[in-house]
Design a protein around this motif. Structure first.
Motif, mmCIF file in Angstrom:
data_model
loop_
_atom_site.group_PDB
_atom_site.id
_atom_site.type_symbol
_atom_site.label_atom_id
_atom_site.label_comp_id
_atom_site.label_asym_id
_atom_site.label_seq_id
_atom_site.Cartn_x
_atom_site.Cartn_y
_atom_site.Cartn_z
ATOM 1 N N GLU A 48 0.819 -1.220 0.000
ATOM 2 C CA GLU A 48 0.000 0.000 0.000
ATOM 3 C C GLU A 48 0.853 1.270 0.000
ATOM 4 O O GLU A 48 0.557 2.226 -0.698
ATOM 5 C CB GLU A 48 -0.924 -0.018 1.219
ATOM 6 N N ASN A 49 1.882 1.336 0.850
ATOM 7 C CA ASN A 49 2.867 2.431 0.874
ATOM 8 C C ASN A 49 2.408 3.729 1.526
ATOM 9 O O ASN A 49 3.181 4.379 2.212
ATOM 10 C CB ASN A 49 3.378 2.769 -0.535
ATOM 11 N N ILE A 50 1.195 4.190 1.246
ATOM 12 C CA ILE A 50 0.766 5.526 1.674
ATOM 13 C C ILE A 50 0.446 5.529 3.168
ATOM 14 O O ILE A 50 -0.180 4.603 3.695
ATOM 15 C CB ILE A 50 -0.463 5.994 0.867
ATOM 16 N N ARG A 51 0.886 6.610 3.847
ATOM 17 C CA ARG A 51 0.636 6.770 5.282
ATOM 18 C C ARG A 51 0.058 8.160 5.555
ATOM 19 O O ARG A 51 0.317 9.114 4.809
ATOM 20 C CB ARG A 51 1.929 6.634 6.091
ATOM 21 N N SER A 52 -0.668 8.253 6.633
ATOM 22 C CA SER A 52 -1.002 9.558 7.190
ATOM 23 C C SER A 52 0.036 9.880 8.263
ATOM 24 O O SER A 52 0.674 8.967 8.803
ATOM 25 C CB SER A 52 -2.402 9.547 7.802
ATOM 26 N N PRO A 53 0.220 11.154 8.607
ATOM 27 C CA PRO A 53 1.196 11.478 9.661
ATOM 28 C C PRO A 53 0.915 10.752 10.972
ATOM 29 O O PRO A 53 1.853 10.368 11.683
ATOM 30 C CB PRO A 53 1.054 13.001 9.813
ATOM 31 N N ASP A 54 -0.364 10.527 11.291
ATOM 32 C CA ASP A 54 -0.719 9.890 12.560
ATOM 33 C C ASP A 54 -0.343 8.411 12.603
ATOM 34 O O ASP A 54 -0.268 7.816 13.692
ATOM 35 C CB ASP A 54 -2.221 10.027 12.819
ATOM 36 N N GLU A 55 -0.113 7.806 11.446
ATOM 37 C CA GLU A 55 0.223 6.385 11.413
ATOM 38 C C GLU A 55 1.704 6.118 11.648
ATOM 39 O O GLU A 55 2.105 4.977 11.882
ATOM 40 C CB GLU A 55 -0.187 5.782 10.067
ATOM 41 N N LEU A 56 2.538 7.149 11.563
ATOM 42 C CA LEU A 56 3.977 6.959 11.719
ATOM 43 C C LEU A 56 4.313 6.651 13.170
ATOM 44 O O LEU A 56 3.760 7.247 14.094
ATOM 45 C CB LEU A 56 4.727 8.207 11.267
ATOM 46 N N GLY A 57 5.254 5.737 13.365
ATOM 47 C CA GLY A 57 5.647 5.340 14.707
ATOM 48 C C GLY A 57 6.829 6.139 15.225
ATOM 49 O O GLY A 57 7.353 7.027 14.547
#
Length: 395
Positions: free
Chosen positions: A86-95
């Protein structure tokens, strides 16, 4: 009259004693005072190299991310069933950030779209930040003398070579600022070399081609963003331990994404979809070289962002400040950084067949050779993708 004044004097003194006083302790950040005075000099205790934190060189390359979304894969001519990257992230998903993390980690890296900086590969941001920290700590101990910093091999042997600084440069510009500027420039050359060797077929994991990701649209901007973030928190003194650096880097990354106008996952997917057929080709599968059809071949400063020009994305980003080109300093005062430090890449057993310069085992190239190397890459890219391969929009 004098008698009246003498009578009132105790009253005035009593009132004065009740006035507010500056007894509360004030916490002053000496770096902020220095910046306000435009004073780079190191004033205070004598520099103690043993007080500089010791960390190992980063060795792991964070695995991420082929440009595109919902990418399918194949092994040779055989499609891989049920696989979708999928590749795409939102900023809130970053660890949370972790120095030199690789492989499966809680960082949850991916591609984020920002209104002012375009797509960002968060793994690249973190990688170059870690390298900038390590190299700054190595150089700050050695200044103003010469030093050689060896790096783990990547296609070639890699070493950063610091020359003795001109007399007075360190006093005029400060030890930490000088080390950070030198390291930032050198790390950008190392990051560019990663793009070069993957273009010419080097594989970090044998049998897994990375050529489709060489100089992809988000790489260069992401690399410089990581360098600049690390440089900022180093000069802010947030590196007294590895744990402090990890916490600071996570906070600085979060603020950078906010400042660059990071969008939601849904809007980021819409941005990626808008450039399908121009920047990438969803009909292709990993690891096909022509999956990514636009390549950002760039090593100069400033670094402009590649923004998606589509009506829905313009609407999403309306009201944002202008795009933000990223700057990587090329000089310290009147001195070119390239004259003070360089990076050497020495070939060994890996010798690409079509490299644009004559090479053999033991051959060494430096950033001075990048213009010739880029000319060879551009010629191949024009043949593979057409004359607009290095532009975000069609001419």
């Amino acid at each position: 009259m004098h008698r009246v004044c003498r009578l009132l004097a105790p009253v005035v003194a009593a009132l004065a004693a009740c006035a507010p006083t500056w007894k509360a302790p004030l916490v002053v950040d000496h770096r902020e005072v220095a910046r306000a005075l435009h004073d780079p000099a190191d004033v205070g205790a004598r520099f103690d190299p043993s007080a500089v934190p010791e960390i190992a060189a980063p060795k792991k390359l964070r695995p991420c991310c082929a440009f595109g979304q919902d990418l399918r894969a194949e092994v040779g001519p055989v499609p891989v069933p049920l696989y979708k990257n999928e590749n795409i992230r939102s900023p809130d998903e970053l660890g949370p950030h972790g120095y030199d993390r690789g492989g499966a980690s809680p960082e949850r890296n991916g591609l984020v779209y920002t209104c002012r900086g375009g797509f960002l590969d968060i793994a690249h941001v973190r990688d170059t930040a870690d390298k900038t920290l390590f190299l700054t700590l190595q150089l700050v101990r050695a200044l103003p003398g010469e030093a050689t910093v060896e790096w783990p091999d990547e296609g070639t042997k890699r070493r950063v070579k610091l020359r003795p600084l001109p007399k007075g440069l360190l006093e005029r510009h400060g030890r930490w600022k000088t080390a950070t500027l030198l390291a930032s420039w050198a790390v950008q050359q190392l990051a560019t070399w990663h793009e070069v060797v993957t273009w010419y077929g080097f594989e970090s994991v044998p049998g897994v081609s990375e050529r489709l990701s060489a100089f992809s649209p988000e790489d260069v901007y992401s690399n410089v963003l990581g360098i600049n973030l690390a440089a900022g928190l180093i000069l802010d003194g947030e590196i007294r331990s590895r744990e402090e650096y990890d916490t600071a880097m996570q906070a600085w990354l979060r603020e950078a994404l906010r400042r660059l106008g990071a969008v939601s996952k849904q809007d980021a997917r819409a941005a990626m979809q808008a450039v399908d057929g121009r920047w990438w080709d969803s009909r292709k599968r990993l690891p096909e070289f022509t999956l990514v059809t636009r390549r950002y071949v760039h090593n100069d400063s400033p670094v402009p962002a590649w923004l998606v020009d589509a009506p829905d994305i313009r609407k999403t980003c309306s009201g944002q400040p202008p795009p933000l080109p990223l700057v990587l300093e090329q000089k310290i005062g009147e001195h070119e950084i390239a004259e003070l430090v360089t990076v050497e890449f020495e070939f060994g057993s890996w010798l690409p067949e079509r490299f644009p310069l004559p090479i053999a085992r033991g051959s060494t190239v430096t950033p001075r050779d990048f213009s010739a190397i880029f000319a060879g890459i551009r010629a191949e890219a024009v043949e593979a993708f057409g004359p607009d391969f290095d532009k975000p929009d069609d001419a």
